[in-house]
Scaffold this motif. Structure first.
Motif, PDB file in Angstrom:
ATOM      1  N   THR A  51      41.065  39.830  28.414  1.00 19.89           N
ATOM      2  CA  THR A  51      40.115  40.207  27.363  1.00 19.89           C
ATOM      3  C   THR A  51      40.821  40.594  26.066  1.00 19.89           C
ATOM      4  OG1 THR A  51      38.497  40.974  28.988  1.00 19.89           O
ATOM      5  CG2 THR A  51      38.275  41.825  26.756  1.00 19.89           C
ATOM      6  N   GLN A  52      41.934  41.315  26.197  1.00 20.03           N
ATOM      7  CA  GLN A  52      42.619  41.821  25.013  1.00 20.03           C
ATOM      8  C   GLN A  52      42.992  40.698  24.050  1.00 20.03           C
ATOM      9  OE1 GLN A  52      43.357  45.356  24.549  1.00 20.03           O
ATOM     10  NE2 GLN A  52      43.500  44.523  22.473  1.00 20.03           N
ATOM     11  N   LYS A  53      43.478  39.576  24.601  1.00 20.87           N
ATOM     12  CA  LYS A  53      43.879  38.470  23.725  1.00 20.87           C
ATOM     13  C   LYS A  53      42.678  37.889  22.984  1.00 20.87           C
ATOM     14  CE  LYS A  53      46.287  34.039  23.471  1.00 20.87           C
ATOM     15  NZ  LYS A  53      45.297  33.501  22.519  1.00 20.87           N
ATOM     16  N   PHE A  54      41.551  37.754  23.660  1.00 16.07           N
ATOM     17  CA  PHE A  54      40.365  37.199  23.010  1.00 16.07           C
ATOM     18  C   PHE A  54      39.923  38.088  21.847  1.00 16.07           C
ATOM     19  CE2 PHE A  54      40.425  34.573  26.640  1.00 16.07           C
ATOM     20  CZ  PHE A  54      39.539  33.528  26.471  1.00 16.07           C
ATOM     21  N   VAL A  55      39.980  39.399  22.049  1.00 18.31           N
ATOM     22  CA  VAL A  55      39.619  40.327  20.968  1.00 18.31           C
ATOM     23  C   VAL A  55      40.678  40.310  19.869  1.00 18.31           C
ATOM     24  CG1 VAL A  55      39.190  42.745  20.394  1.00 18.31           C
ATOM     25  CG2 VAL A  55      38.263  41.782  22.510  1.00 18.31           C
ATOM     26  N   ASP A  56      41.948  40.308  20.272  1.00 15.81           N
ATOM     27  CA  ASP A  56      43.029  40.277  19.284  1.00 15.81           C
ATOM     28  C   ASP A  56      42.958  39.026  18.418  1.00 15.81           C
ATOM     29  OD1 ASP A  56      43.986  42.673  20.195  1.00 15.81           O
ATOM     30  OD2 ASP A  56      45.650  41.820  21.346  1.00 15.81           O
ATOM     31  N   ASP A  57      42.582  37.892  19.021  1.00 20.10           N
ATOM     32  CA  ASP A  57      42.473  36.656  18.243  1.00 20.10           C
ATOM     33  C   ASP A  57      41.423  36.781  17.140  1.00 20.10           C
ATOM     34  OD1 ASP A  57      44.427  35.430  19.732  1.00 20.10           O
ATOM     35  OD2 ASP A  57      43.042  34.265  20.983  1.00 20.10           O
ATOM     36  N   VAL A  58      40.296  37.425  17.481  1.00 21.00           N
ATOM     37  CA  VAL A  58      39.252  37.623  16.471  1.00 21.00           C
ATOM     38  C   VAL A  58      39.752  38.550  15.367  1.00 21.00           C
ATOM     39  CG1 VAL A  58      36.927  38.505  16.040  1.00 21.00           C
ATOM     40  CG2 VAL A  58      37.394  37.195  18.122  1.00 21.00           C
ATOM     41  N   MET A  59      40.425  39.626  15.764  1.00 21.67           N
ATOM     42  CA  MET A  59      40.946  40.563  14.767  1.00 21.67           C
ATOM     43  C   MET A  59      41.968  39.875  13.849  1.00 21.67           C
ATOM     44  SD  MET A  59      39.298  43.341  15.258  1.00 21.67           S
ATOM     45  CE  MET A  59      40.235  44.658  14.463  1.00 21.67           C
ATOM     46  N   CYS A 241      22.020  41.475  31.056  1.00 24.60           N
ATOM     47  CA  CYS A 241      23.139  42.070  30.330  1.00 24.60           C
ATOM     48  C   CYS A 241      24.420  41.382  30.809  1.00 24.60           C
ATOM     49  CB  CYS A 241      23.204  43.575  30.556  1.00 24.60           C
ATOM     50  SG  CYS A 241      23.315  44.047  32.286  1.00 24.60           S
ATOM     51  N   SER A 242      25.530  41.709  30.183  1.00 25.70           N
ATOM     52  CA  SER A 242      26.777  41.017  30.510  1.00 25.70           C
ATOM     53  C   SER A 242      27.861  41.955  31.017  1.00 25.70           C
ATOM     54  CB  SER A 242      27.305  40.288  29.272  1.00 25.70           C
ATOM     55  OG  SER A 242      27.640  41.220  28.254  1.00 25.70           O
ATOM     56  N   TYR A 243      27.569  43.249  31.100  1.00 20.50           N
ATOM     57  CA  TYR A 243      28.641  44.207  31.361  1.00 20.50           C
ATOM     58  C   TYR A 243      28.752  44.633  32.818  1.00 20.50           C
ATOM     59  CZ  TYR A 243      24.566  47.203  30.381  1.00 20.50           C
ATOM     60  OH  TYR A 243      23.313  47.763  30.359  1.00 20.50           O
ATOM     61  N   LYS A 244      27.854  44.150  33.665  1.00 21.41           N
ATOM     62  CA  LYS A 244      27.937  44.503  35.088  1.00 21.41           C
ATOM     63  C   LYS A 244      28.857  43.497  35.788  1.00 21.41           C
ATOM     64  CE  LYS A 244      23.246  46.412  34.877  1.00 21.41           C
ATOM     65  NZ  LYS A 244      23.573  47.846  34.852  1.00 21.41           N
ATOM     66  N   TYR A 245      28.288  42.590  36.549  1.00 27.73           N
ATOM     67  CA  TYR A 245      29.113  41.626  37.275  1.00 27.73           C
ATOM     68  C   TYR A 245      29.816  40.641  36.352  1.00 27.73           C
ATOM     69  CZ  TYR A 245      26.653  43.453  41.346  1.00 27.73           C
ATOM     70  OH  TYR A 245      26.156  44.278  42.320  1.00 27.73           O
ATOM     71  N   MET A 246      29.393  40.581  35.089  1.00 24.89           N
ATOM     72  CA  MET A 246      29.992  39.636  34.152  1.00 24.89           C
ATOM     73  C   MET A 246      31.215  40.207  33.430  1.00 24.89           C
ATOM     74  SD  MET A 246      28.087  37.091  34.727  1.00 24.89           S
ATOM     75  CE  MET A 246      28.762  35.975  33.526  1.00 24.89           C
ATOM     76  N   ASN A 247      31.459  41.501  33.551  1.00 26.94           N
ATOM     77  CA  ASN A 247      32.720  42.118  33.103  1.00 26.94           C
ATOM     78  C   ASN A 247      33.004  41.963  31.602  1.00 26.94           C
ATOM     79  OD1 ASN A 247      33.318  42.426  35.991  1.00 26.94           O
ATOM     80  ND2 ASN A 247      33.860  40.267  35.945  1.00 26.94           N
ATOM     81  N   SER A 248      31.965  42.034  30.765  1.00 24.97           N
ATOM     82  CA  SER A 248      32.191  41.785  29.340  1.00 24.97           C
ATOM     83  C   SER A 248      32.462  43.062  28.546  1.00 24.97           C
ATOM     84  CB  SER A 248      30.977  41.085  28.729  1.00 24.97           C
ATOM     85  OG  SER A 248      29.930  42.002  28.497  1.00 24.97           O
ATOM     86  N   ALA A 254      24.241  40.205  25.335  1.00 30.42           N
ATOM     87  CA  ALA A 254      23.487  39.818  26.524  1.00 30.42           C
ATOM     88  C   ALA A 254      23.085  38.349  26.443  1.00 30.42           C
ATOM     89  CB  ALA A 254      22.249  40.703  26.660  1.00 30.42           C
ATOM     90  N   GLY A 255      22.464  37.858  27.522  1.00 35.12           N
ATOM     91  CA  GLY A 255      22.078  36.457  27.573  1.00 35.12           C
ATOM     92  C   GLY A 255      20.599  36.272  27.840  1.00 35.12           C
ATOM     93  N   VAL A 308      31.010  39.350  21.613  1.00 37.92           N
ATOM     94  CA  VAL A 308      30.913  38.104  22.375  1.00 37.92           C
ATOM     95  C   VAL A 308      32.271  37.693  22.947  1.00 37.92           C
ATOM     96  CG1 VAL A 308      30.273  35.661  22.251  1.00 37.92           C
ATOM     97  CG2 VAL A 308      28.929  37.359  21.019  1.00 37.92           C
ATOM     98  N   ALA A 309      33.352  38.002  22.250  1.00 37.86           N
ATOM     99  CA  ALA A 309      34.687  37.573  22.680  1.00 37.86           C
ATOM    100  C   ALA A 309      35.039  38.032  24.099  1.00 37.86           C
ATOM    101  CB  ALA A 309      35.735  38.049  21.681  1.00 37.86           C
ATOM    102  N   PRO A 310      34.803  39.300  24.469  1.00 37.02           N
ATOM    103  CA  PRO A 310      35.106  39.697  25.853  1.00 37.02           C
ATOM    104  C   PRO A 310      34.267  38.958  26.890  1.00 37.02           C
ATOM    105  CG  PRO A 310      34.902  41.623  24.442  1.00 37.02           C
ATOM    106  CD  PRO A 310      34.398  40.455  23.649  1.00 37.02           C
ATOM    107  N   TYR A 311      33.044  38.602  26.517  1.00 35.07           N
ATOM    108  CA  TYR A 311      32.179  37.836  27.420  1.00 35.07           C
ATOM    109  C   TYR A 311      32.803  36.460  27.677  1.00 35.07           C
ATOM    110  CZ  TYR A 311      27.506  36.884  29.430  1.00 35.07           C
ATOM    111  OH  TYR A 311      26.449  36.624  30.264  1.00 35.07           O
ATOM    112  N   LEU A 312      33.314  35.838  26.623  1.00 36.39           N
ATOM    113  CA  LEU A 312      33.948  34.537  26.767  1.00 36.39           C
ATOM    114  C   LEU A 312      35.189  34.634  27.649  1.00 36.39           C
ATOM    115  CD1 LEU A 312      33.888  31.561  25.945  1.00 36.39           C
ATOM    116  CD2 LEU A 312      35.237  32.170  23.919  1.00 36.39           C
ATOM    117  N   ALA A 313      35.936  35.715  27.513  1.00 39.60           N
ATOM    118  CA  ALA A 313      37.123  35.916  28.348  1.00 39.60           C
ATOM    119  C   ALA A 313      36.748  35.972  29.821  1.00 39.60           C
ATOM    120  CB  ALA A 313      37.841  37.201  27.930  1.00 39.60           C
TER     121      ALA A 313
END
Length: 427
Positions: A51-59, A241-248, A254-255, A308-313
């Motif tokens: 996840t960190q890389k996906f967020v870092d890329d956006v930053m 939501c995306s933060y339970k089993y989806m680990n975002s 959300a979706g 959205v980036a952590p969700y994609l990760a």
């Protein structure tokens, strides 16, 4: 398979587990210098290391490109959310165009109800399960009041039978038929947050539509957890939501699912915003809304990329593993957890009652008869992160991505020690 309540047996199951390597893909909190046994993926999934890389890329893109990141970032922001639709469509059993990622769960349910709760003086009632998740209750009540109806009259709850802890499909269908032509909407949790029951989405959807109602699903506890075929089951809509089993990550984007039959319609009631217009005409700033030919038409604003980036990760992990493999391990690890609980129950002077029926996903909800909050506190202090619900229920959700069979055995030993220590103190 004949289970054994030994560490050696649990370790053997882990050695045979094709997904065991994915434990290394996640960060774990620590208690007493050790990784915790984590049972609350049904509330907040662990953070994937990638996840960190996906967020870092956006930053980095924001820092180096500023506004130009919308079009010239490696993953341009203006269509960033579209990268999630294909993966999500596999997870929920839909076509990619039926999926969008936006807002948060209850916001999305409110927006979808604009389209799918269209009450009239005769057809205005909503069916849900009794004691639905509080946010769903508040949403339904406020929607009924907004349309000028008394929630006590408009909202019909399907109750469990006396002495039972689960819903029977035939009771839900009976209630649907009883309300009949007064029914505008069926909106239920596909997986109940409290007892972990998986409802018969296909059968209930067909029953609701047979009397002329729309049928939608809150899949907060379903997506990433159970097998879904929303398109084939003909659900009108769903949200999760995306933060339970989806680990975002906490509170992240959300979706939604909107059935193909409702797409590409300009006359459908809908709250509309700029980002729901067709990409080809969006920057022409036209005065008339021209909806995208997909569920993206329900978007209002440009997506929050850092959400959205952590969700994609996380979805990258789901792409690698696939729901079939996750569900295969889920069934085995939940069965082993159930076995361990029954074995510990035989060894201590307590009674565990598992209230989750066989129609279940990743969760076991357990009545700890004779036990109270101190046992939960003991578990937490000894590295078991679980969930407590009054008066004496713990919810255990061994997510297959990052829970091990050894975790199940070790949990049983900590649970037994907590009960025995309490008994020794009392005596």
């Amino acid at each position: 398979m004949t289970f054994q309540n030994t560490l050696e047996f649990a370790q053997q199951l882990d050695a045979e587990d094709k997904l065991a390597k994915y434990r290394e893909e996640f960060h774990y909190p620590q208690v007493n210098g050790k990784d915790v046994i984590y049972f609350t993926g049904n509330s907040l999934g662990l953070q994937p290391k990638r996840t960190q890389k996906f967020v870092d890329d956006v930053m980095k893109d924001w820092r180096e490109l500023a506004v130009e990141g919308h079009f010239y970032a490696e993953k341009p922001w203006w269509d960033y959310h579209e990268r999630l639709s294909k993966s999500l469509s596999k997870i929920v059993g839909a076509h990619p165009e039926e999926i969008s990622v936006m807002n948060t769960l209850t916001v999305n349910l409110h927006l979808l109800m604009v389209s799918f709760y269209r009450p009239t003086s005769k057809r205005y009632k909503i069916i849900c399960e009794e004691k639905a998740f509080p946010s769903d209750q508040y949403m339904l009540q406020s929607q009924a009041r907004f349309h000028g109806f008394d929630p006590k009259d408009a909202i019909v709850e399907v109750k469990k039978r006396e002495g039972e802890h689960f819903w029977r499909t035939e009771d839900i269908i009976q209630k649907i038929n009883e309300v009949g032509d007064e029914l505008a909407l069926v909106l239920m949790g596909g997986v109940n947050y409290y007892n972990g029951q998986v409802l018969d989405i296909q059968t209930i959807t067909a029953a609701g539509q047979s009397v002329g109602a729309f049928v939608g699903w809150d899949l907060a506890h379903g997506v990433g957890n159970i097998a879904l075929k929303l398109h084939d089951w003909n659900a009108d809509f769903a949200a999760w939501c995306s933060y339970k089993y989806m680990n975002s990550g906490p509170g992240n984007a959300a979706g939604i699912f909107v059935n193909q039959k409702h797409l590409n319609k300009k006359d459908i009631p809908r709250f509309e915003g700029w980002w729901g217009t067709k990409k080809e005409t969006r920057f022409l700033m036209q005065p008339e809304f021209d909806p995208i030919d997909s569920a993206d038409a329900w978007q209002l604003s440009n997506p929050p990329i850092l959400s959205v980036a952590p969700y994609l990760a996380s979805l990258e992990l789901f792409e690698e593993v696939g729901m079939e493999a996750l569900i295969e391990k889920q069934r085995k690890i939940v069965a082993y957890l159930e076995f361990v609980l029954h074995q510990i129950d035989k060894e201590v002077e307590s009674t565990f009652e598992i209230i989750t029926p066989e129609d279940r996903g990743c969760q076991l909800s357990v009545f700890l008869h004779g036990e109270g909050r101190p046992l939960f506190d003991y578990l937490m202090k000894n590295g078991v992160i679980t969930d407590w619900r009054e008066p004496n229920v713990i919810r255990l959700a061994p997510a297959p991505f990052y829970c091990s069979f050894a975790d199940m055995y070790n949990f049983g030993q900590i649970l037994k020690e907590g009960i025995l220590q309490k008994s020794a103190t009392v005596s």
